[in-house]
Design a protein around this motif. Structure first.
Motif, PDB file in Angstrom:
ATOM      1  N   GLN A 167      16.446 -37.029  10.347  1.00 31.96           N
ATOM      2  CA  GLN A 167      15.193 -37.105   9.564  1.00 31.96           C
ATOM      3  C   GLN A 167      14.270 -38.137   9.804  1.00 31.96           C
ATOM      4  O   GLN A 167      12.879 -37.868   9.547  1.00 31.96           O
ATOM      5  CB  GLN A 167      15.810 -36.850   7.955  1.00 31.96           C
ATOM      6  CG  GLN A 167      16.816 -35.910   7.501  1.00 31.96           C
ATOM      7  CD  GLN A 167      16.221 -34.535   7.504  1.00 31.96           C
ATOM      8  OE1 GLN A 167      14.837 -34.469   7.280  1.00 31.96           O
ATOM      9  NE2 GLN A 167      16.903 -33.392   7.693  1.00 31.96           N
ATOM     10  N   ALA A 205      20.003 -40.087  12.841  1.00 34.76           N
ATOM     11  CA  ALA A 205      19.161 -39.983  11.850  1.00 34.76           C
ATOM     12  C   ALA A 205      17.949 -39.117  12.228  1.00 34.76           C
ATOM     13  O   ALA A 205      16.848 -39.505  12.151  1.00 34.76           O
ATOM     14  CB  ALA A 205      18.783 -41.408  11.053  1.00 34.76           C
ATOM     15  N   HIS A 228      24.884 -27.907  14.410  1.00 38.90           N
ATOM     16  CA  HIS A 228      23.740 -26.821  14.052  1.00 38.90           C
ATOM     17  C   HIS A 228      24.074 -25.559  14.402  1.00 38.90           C
ATOM     18  O   HIS A 228      23.002 -24.719  14.824  1.00 38.90           O
ATOM     19  CB  HIS A 228      22.458 -27.290  14.681  1.00 38.90           C
ATOM     20  CG  HIS A 228      22.030 -28.850  14.065  1.00 38.90           C
ATOM     21  ND1 HIS A 228      21.431 -29.152  12.845  1.00 38.90           N
ATOM     22  CD2 HIS A 228      21.966 -29.904  14.660  1.00 38.90           C
ATOM     23  CE1 HIS A 228      21.170 -30.273  12.602  1.00 38.90           C
ATOM     24  NE2 HIS A 228      21.625 -31.047  13.858  1.00 38.90           N
ATOM     25  N   MET A 254      12.164 -36.952  12.481  1.00 37.13           N
ATOM     26  CA  MET A 254      11.345 -35.841  12.360  1.00 37.13           C
ATOM     27  C   MET A 254      10.106 -36.388  11.526  1.00 37.13           C
ATOM     28  O   MET A 254       8.842 -35.798  11.792  1.00 37.13           O
ATOM     29  CB  MET A 254      12.051 -34.976  11.384  1.00 37.13           C
ATOM     30  CG  MET A 254      13.073 -34.149  12.015  1.00 37.13           C
ATOM     31  SD  MET A 254      14.102 -33.330  10.696  1.00 37.13           S
ATOM     32  CE  MET A 254      13.076 -32.154   9.909  1.00 37.13           C
ATOM     33  N   SER A 255       9.996 -37.497  10.826  1.00 31.57           N
ATOM     34  CA  SER A 255       8.899 -38.047  10.186  1.00 31.57           C
ATOM     35  C   SER A 255       8.057 -38.832  11.013  1.00 31.57           C
ATOM     36  O   SER A 255       6.834 -39.001  10.781  1.00 31.57           O
ATOM     37  CB  SER A 255       9.534 -38.945   8.831  1.00 31.57           C
ATOM     38  OG  SER A 255      10.000 -40.065   9.509  1.00 31.57           O
ATOM     39  N   THR A 313      12.747 -30.527  14.405  1.00 28.02           N
ATOM     40  CA  THR A 313      13.975 -29.930  13.436  1.00 28.02           C
ATOM     41  C   THR A 313      15.056 -30.808  13.743  1.00 28.02           C
ATOM     42  O   THR A 313      14.961 -31.626  14.453  1.00 28.02           O
ATOM     43  CB  THR A 313      14.135 -28.411  13.660  1.00 28.02           C
ATOM     44  OG1 THR A 313      15.096 -28.504  14.951  1.00 28.02           O
ATOM     45  CG2 THR A 313      13.059 -27.421  13.955  1.00 28.02           C
ATOM     46  N   PRO A 314      15.909 -30.732  12.801  1.00 28.94           N
ATOM     47  CA  PRO A 314      17.136 -31.630  12.867  1.00 28.94           C
ATOM     48  C   PRO A 314      17.862 -31.638  14.268  1.00 28.94           C
ATOM     49  O   PRO A 314      18.320 -32.489  15.089  1.00 28.94           O
ATOM     50  CB  PRO A 314      17.806 -31.274  11.640  1.00 28.94           C
ATOM     51  CG  PRO A 314      17.185 -30.946  10.596  1.00 28.94           C
ATOM     52  CD  PRO A 314      16.051 -30.325  11.337  1.00 28.94           C
TER      53      PRO A 314
END
Length: 273
Positions: A169, A167, A95, A172-173, A180-181
């Motif tokens: 994502q 993972a 990132h 994040m859910s 954020t990632p």
């Protein structure tokens, strides 16, 4: 075997401590100002305070490394530090676009996480074989069921941390607050710390091998709970992860404190009033 901490390892600890202190100050009391003073902007501030809490515990751990001490009292913290630093180095380069290029904090961050894994591996190598595996003079043998329970807790923490990292994502859910990632991976790296420590309890029953590391973990947990109290408005209570995380941290702090007090009271020479 002398059970000594090699001078090289003390020097590494002495180099790392000031960086941890600076990072803690930037991330914990100044959590809302990372856009101006830190290597990247961390939102919401509770994530910055979570990372700062890990550094707070790290300060306690590396102070024990620097001071006169025995290798076996700190050795099981080094694999945890190694994994944590490797994961943060990987997250940084994955990132890289999220970081503040041209900031001194960014240069220090990259330098620290590029070099720390190698410094830690070298410390583990030069101290290899120093632990005689004998109990300390004032030691306590931890019951097998306690070690197994803490190892299972550590395994869960390690597994969740690695899932968050691999993972982001998914993290994040479901996480207890907005991620954020990059911050999902950072939170994952933090969760691996207790996991890597606790798994070693399956191998070693000596309280003296974990006592000082538990001091660091209790400081980190206490700082996290304070962060949750100060930044509770940033938690997403509609997500099941929020109450689960808060309850889990509170119960962990209580359990760790109870174990620490229990073991300390059973150390030979403890004065009972």
């Amino acid at each position: 075997m002398s059970d000594r901490i090699h001078p090289y390892t003390r020097v590494v600890g002495a180099i790392i401590v000031p960086f941890l202190v600076a990072a803690f100050m930037l991330l914990y009391p100044l959590a809302a100002t990372t856009d101006r003073f830190f290597a990247w902007t961390i939102l919401p501030p509770i994530t910055a305070m979570l990372l700062g809490s890990a550094y707070g515990g790290g300060i306690v751990f590396f102070v024990h490394v620097v001071r006169p001490n025995r290798w076996h009292a700190v050795r099981y913290g080094f694999p945890a530090v190694l994994l944590f630093s490797v994961l943060l180095a990987m997250a940084t380069f994955i990132h890289l676009d999220r970081f503040h290029f041209g900031f001194l904090a960014f240069d220090v961050w990259v330098t620290l996480y590029v070099t720390t894994p190698f410094l830690v591996v070298a410390a583990m190598i030069v101290n290899r074989g120093e632990d005689s595996r004998r109990p300390a003079e004032r030691d306590v043998a931890l019951p097998g069921w306690v070690r197994l329970l803490l190892a299972l807790i550590g395994l869960c923490s390690l597994a969740v941390g690695l899932v968050l990292f691999v993972a982001p994502q998914f993290g994040m859910s479901v996480w207890a607050w907005t991620l954020t990632p990059l911050t999902a991976r950072v939170c994952g790296a933090i969760l691996t710390l207790p996991g890597m420590v606790n798994l070693w309890m399956l191998r070693d029953a000596r309280w003296s091998a974990f006592r000082q590391i538990f001091q660091a973990q209790l400081v980190g947990l206490g700082l996290i709970l304070l962060a949750l109290a100060l930044r509770g408005g940033e938690l997403l209570w509609t997500r099941p992860a929020a109450p689960v995380l808060v309850c889990g941290l509170v119960l962990s702090f209580i359990a760790y404190s109870a174990l620490y007090i229990w073991a300390e009271r059973r150390r030979p020479g403890h004065q009972r009033v």
